[in-house]
Enzyme design. Structure first.
Site, short mmCIF file in Angstrom:
data_model
loop_
_atom_site.label_atom_id
_atom_site.label_comp_id
_atom_site.label_asym_id
_atom_site.label_seq_id
_atom_site.Cartn_x
_atom_site.Cartn_y
_atom_site.Cartn_z
N HIS A 23 0.86 -1.19 0.00
CA HIS A 23 0.00 0.00 0.00
C HIS A 23 0.90 1.24 0.00
CE1 HIS A 23 -3.68 -2.27 1.86
NE2 HIS A 23 -3.67 -2.34 0.56
N HIS A 80 -10.61 -8.76 -8.15
CA HIS A 80 -10.43 -7.54 -7.35
C HIS A 80 -9.37 -6.75 -8.12
CE1 HIS A 80 -9.13 -5.06 -4.01
NE2 HIS A 80 -8.12 -5.81 -3.64
N GLU A 82 -7.48 -4.13 -7.42
CA GLU A 82 -6.33 -3.42 -6.85
C GLU A 82 -5.11 -3.80 -7.71
OE1 GLU A 82 -6.00 -3.75 -2.60
OE2 GLU A 82 -4.55 -2.12 -2.49
N ASP A 84 -2.15 -4.70 -7.46
CA ASP A 84 -1.28 -5.86 -7.22
C ASP A 84 -1.86 -7.12 -7.87
OD1 ASP A 84 -3.25 -5.42 -5.22
OD2 ASP A 84 -2.30 -6.87 -3.88
N HIS A 146 -11.19 -7.55 0.14
CA HIS A 146 -10.77 -6.36 0.79
C HIS A 146 -11.45 -5.07 0.31
CE1 HIS A 146 -7.04 -3.49 0.21
NE2 HIS A 146 -7.64 -3.15 1.32
N ASP A 165 -7.67 -11.72 -1.81
CA ASP A 165 -6.91 -11.24 -0.66
C ASP A 165 -7.19 -12.04 0.62
OD1 ASP A 165 -5.36 -9.18 -1.71
OD2 ASP A 165 -6.97 -7.71 -1.51
N TYR A 193 -1.48 -9.91 8.19
CA TYR A 193 -2.25 -9.50 7.00
C TYR A 193 -3.67 -9.15 7.40
CZ TYR A 193 -3.81 -9.63 2.16
OH TYR A 193 -4.32 -9.30 0.94
N HIS A 226 -2.14 -13.94 -2.26
CA HIS A 226 -0.84 -13.66 -1.65
C HIS A 226 -0.45 -14.84 -0.77
CE1 HIS A 226 -0.96 -9.38 -2.75
NE2 HIS A 226 -2.14 -9.28 -2.19
FE1 FEO Z 1 -6.48 -5.69 -2.01
FE2 FEO Z 1 -3.81 -7.80 -2.66
O1 FEO Z 1 -4.98 -6.35 -2.98
#
Ligand code: FEO
Length: 396
Positions: A23, A80, A82, A84, A146, A165, A193, A226
């Site tokens: 982030h 999602h 985001e 990443d 998330h 996530d 996390y 992740h």
């Molecule tokens: Fe909410 Fe791993 O991105």
């Protein structure tokens, strides 16, 4: 490097051994992270579930190419957006122009917002399916696990829940599965996390866990975006998410302080003696020299939190102020908070700590200890007694 995790199912993501923050620079990632993307090759569909951060795009393409020609991909699921996980979406769509993109309703906002494209997006909801041939995908909306766009995908056959996530860890490791990883590090990173990313959405997590239960989909593996894949500890990680979402705590205390001229540190010494007198488990950190994300993880399971700071600029030192803002932002609940500190000219520090704790909806069970200049022996005895009383409040 690719890893086959089931028949015709591959992890084609990457380990990011180098990153130490996430982030931007908000969260520490002392063990790096992974961006997991998954490839499902079946008779009717060849599906890519999520992508990787943009700077690893060519590694993703190389990984996919070890299994199939990327042009054969028929569906890309963006669970999602985001960056990443969606950072390679433009490149993958260029390599597989015929591929449909599947996302949640809110995913249309985040995909279009990030990539300014006019791709047709296929919106799915909970219970919608994709017939891949021998295997079937069932989609499950998981908003706020998330982001509002977050969703999960269940693959029937091998019974894998691709959870994005949720259940993830920032943990770069050669271990593909949980049983291959060092278990203490795995669980620390899973809790870190959750604490740093998911905590504000606990009510929502509980609802999603219940909803997932009602779908009655068999889950042999949970494959997050992740970290390692859960296969031996599926039950324990589901139970842990319920426990964490409920913010269950242990009867222990975390003492966090910062100090300018040692007076507040001496108070921390005396308070620690009081905690020991009551034989309560505690840990203690100088917040100015300890990683903030790790401190939040340490605080997450503790019933009692003590903040110590001298008065500084009519408030408390920045390391303590930041943590107090964090526990409000992360919506910590069910914690007892106490304050202690020294001052020279203005008796503001403890009042400030107690007020901010109350503003965050947390209880202050024992009036804090404030000392002018350097603590005398009677001040230290007051601090010991404060530690004893605070310990009793936590134990009760
Ligand atoms: Fe909410 Fe791993 O991105």
């Amino acid at each position: 490097m690719i890893h086959q995790i089931a028949d015709n199912v591959y992890c084609v993501g990457v380990n990011d051994w180098d990153t130490r923050t996430f982030h931007g620079h908000e969260m520490s990632t002392a063990r790096g992270t992974t961006y997991n993307a998954y490839l499902v090759v079946d008779e009717k569909e060849t599906v890519l579930i999520d992508t990787v951060a943009a700077h690893y795009t060519e590694e993703l393409v190389a990984n996919i190419s070890q299994v199939i020609d990327p042009a054969r991909i028929t569906t890309i699921i963006t669970q999602h957006a985001e960056p990443d996980h969606s950072g390679s979406l433009v490149r993958m769509k260029a390599l597989a122009p015929g591929a449909q993109i599947i996302c949640s309703n809110r995913g249309t906002d985040s995909i279009n917002g990030h990539y300014h494209t006019d791709w047709p997006l296929r919106v799915v909801g909970t219970g919608d399916t994709l017939d891949c041939g021998r295997m079937k995908m069932t989609f499950f909306m998981a908003p706020m696990c998330h982001w509002p766009d977050s969703m999960m995908t269940h693959l029937g056959g091998p019974d894998i829940l691709f959870s994005n996530d949720a259940f993830g860890q920032h943990f770069a490791t050669p271990a593909v599965f949980d049983d291959q990883a060092q278990n203490d590090k795995l669980w620390f990173e899973a809790e870190k996390y959750y604490c740093n990313i998911i905590t504000p959405y606990g009510r929502n997590v509980l609802n999603r866990l219940d909803e997932l239960g009602t779908l009655a989909l068999p889950v042999k593996m949970i494959a997050p975006s992740h970290g390692t894949i859960w296969r031996k500890q599926v039950g324990p990680i589901l139970e842990a998410y319920r426990r964490w979402a409920q913010q269950q705590t242990e009867n222990r205390v975390v003492v966090l302080y910062d100090t300018m001229y040692e007076s507040t540190r001496h108070l921390a010494d005396a308070i620690s003696q009081g905690l020991e007198d009551e034989q309560i488990e505690y840990s203690r950190y100088n917040a100015a020299v300890t990683d903030r994300s790790d401190l939040l993880t340490e605080m997450f399971g503790a019933r009692g939190i003590l903040f110590g700071s001298p008065t500084w600029q009519m408030t408390v030192l920045p390391s303590i102020s930041t943590l107090m803002e964090d526990i409000k932002t992360l919506r910590f609940k069910n914690r007892l908070v106490g304050g202690f500190g020294s001052y020279g000219w203005q008796k503001a520090c403890v009042q400030h700590i107690e007020q901010r704790a109350r503003d965050a909806g947390l209880e202050v069970p024992v009036e804090g200890i404030t000392v002018q200049w350097r603590p005398r022996e009677e001040d230290l005895e007051r601090a010991r007694e404060f530690g004893r009383q605070f310990a009793q409040a936590v134990k009760s």
